[in-house]
Design a protein around this motif. Structure first.
Motif, PDB file in Angstrom:
ATOM      1  N   ALA A 161       1.337  22.166 -81.941  1.00  0.00           N
ATOM      2  CA  ALA A 161       1.348  23.398 -81.163  1.00  0.00           C
ATOM      3  C   ALA A 161       0.489  23.306 -79.901  1.00  0.00           C
ATOM      4  CB  ALA A 161       0.852  24.556 -82.026  1.00  0.00           C
ATOM      5  N   SER A 162      -0.204  22.212 -79.721  1.00  0.00           N
ATOM      6  CA  SER A 162      -1.081  22.047 -78.564  1.00  0.00           C
ATOM      7  C   SER A 162      -0.270  21.989 -77.268  1.00  0.00           C
ATOM      8  CB  SER A 162      -1.896  20.758 -78.709  1.00  0.00           C
ATOM      9  OG  SER A 162      -2.581  20.454 -77.496  1.00  0.00           O
ATOM     10  N   PRO A 163      -0.800  22.549 -76.170  1.00  0.00           N
ATOM     11  CA  PRO A 163      -0.107  22.451 -74.886  1.00  0.00           C
ATOM     12  C   PRO A 163      -0.231  21.065 -74.245  1.00  0.00           C
ATOM     13  CG  PRO A 163      -2.188  23.605 -74.607  1.00  0.00           C
ATOM     14  CD  PRO A 163      -2.004  23.404 -76.090  1.00  0.00           C
ATOM     15  N   GLN A 164      -1.090  20.223 -74.812  1.00  0.00           N
ATOM     16  CA  GLN A 164      -1.295  18.889 -74.254  1.00  0.00           C
ATOM     17  C   GLN A 164      -0.272  17.904 -74.832  1.00  0.00           C
ATOM     18  OE1 GLN A 164      -5.366  17.449 -73.677  1.00  0.00           O
ATOM     19  NE2 GLN A 164      -6.119  19.351 -74.582  1.00  0.00           N
ATOM     20  N   ALA A 165       0.402  17.210 -73.938  1.00  0.00           N
ATOM     21  CA  ALA A 165       1.438  16.269 -74.362  1.00  0.00           C
ATOM     22  C   ALA A 165       0.860  15.157 -75.229  1.00  0.00           C
ATOM     23  CB  ALA A 165       2.129  15.672 -73.138  1.00  0.00           C
ATOM     24  N   GLN A 201       0.626  16.309 -78.815  1.00  0.00           N
ATOM     25  CA  GLN A 201       1.949  16.361 -79.427  1.00  0.00           C
ATOM     26  C   GLN A 201       2.459  14.958 -79.762  1.00  0.00           C
ATOM     27  OE1 GLN A 201       4.604  18.665 -76.909  1.00  0.00           O
ATOM     28  NE2 GLN A 201       2.964  20.093 -76.397  1.00  0.00           N
TER      29      GLN A 201
END
Length: 212
Positions: A193-197, A200
């Motif tokens: 769910a992290s916005p950092q690629a 993910q």
């Protein structure tokens, strides 16, 4: 590399896949002047040797390549996905508070005796293979023949090639395997769910409900 048993990766297919996906390696050597390291893109030829052979090149101006005449041992470090893991990702933290931060990552170490070469035709073949490997992902792949031959010849004189037959190959997949299934699933969910690629990417290597 110190590898706890839970994190050890011995699957040659997965080790090779990581090396191909992350070809820019830190190449470390030790000579009379001490430790030296360079970051170089490496080409893996899996069918050469028990663990494969790595190929690459140095700028001729880089003094590191000269150290291999006296001490040929080399270590190539491939860094894969990595991510910081907060204790708040563990459901068990709410139960007893016994949790600390950590860092999950994937890493592969390849060791062997490095062999230097500067034969122009062999260098040309090496660069052609490196180019083909990386340009294959481009919408309009560049080829060495796109540049004037005289220009490429001048570039060849400025580099030194090398082969590194792999004699020892180690992999570490540090993905919370030493935690209970609920905590590991919590980390997987948080990183997914992290916005950092990069978070993910690391989550994609984790199984949400592992068997301990």
């Amino acid at each position: 590399m110190h590898i706890p048993a839970a994190f050890r990766q011995d699957d040659l297919t997965q080790l090779h896949a990581q090396m191909r996906e992350n070809p820019l390696a830190a190449l470390v050597s030790h000579g009379a002047s001490g430790l030296q390291a360079s970051h170089v893109p490496l080409l893996l030829v899996a069918e050469e040797g028990d663990y494969g052979t790595l190929y690459g090149h140095f700028a001729r101006a880089n003094p590191q390549w000269r150290t291999f005449a006296e001490q040929p041992e080399a270590l190539a470090i491939f860094s894969g996905a990595d991510a910081y893991v907060s204790p708040s990702a563990y459901p068990s933290k709410a139960e007893h508070g016994k949790a600390v931060p950590t860092w999950n990552y994937i890493s592969v170490h390849a060791q062997g005796q490095l062999q230097v070469f500067d034969d122009p035709e062999r260098l040309r073949q090496l660069l052609a293979r490196l180019t083909a490997a990386h340009e294959s992902r481009q919408p309009q792949p560049w080829a060495m023949d796109d540049a004037p031959r005289a220009y490429i010849d001048s570039m060849l004189r400025a580099i030194v090639g090398f082969a590194l037959p792999i004699q020892r190959l180690q992999g570490q997949w540090k993905l919370n395997q030493d935690h209970h299934a609920a905590d590991r699933a919590g980390v997987h969910q948080a990183l997914s769910a992290s916005p950092q690629a990069k978070d993910q990417a690391l989550a994609a290597h984790m199984q949400p409900t592992p068997q301990l």
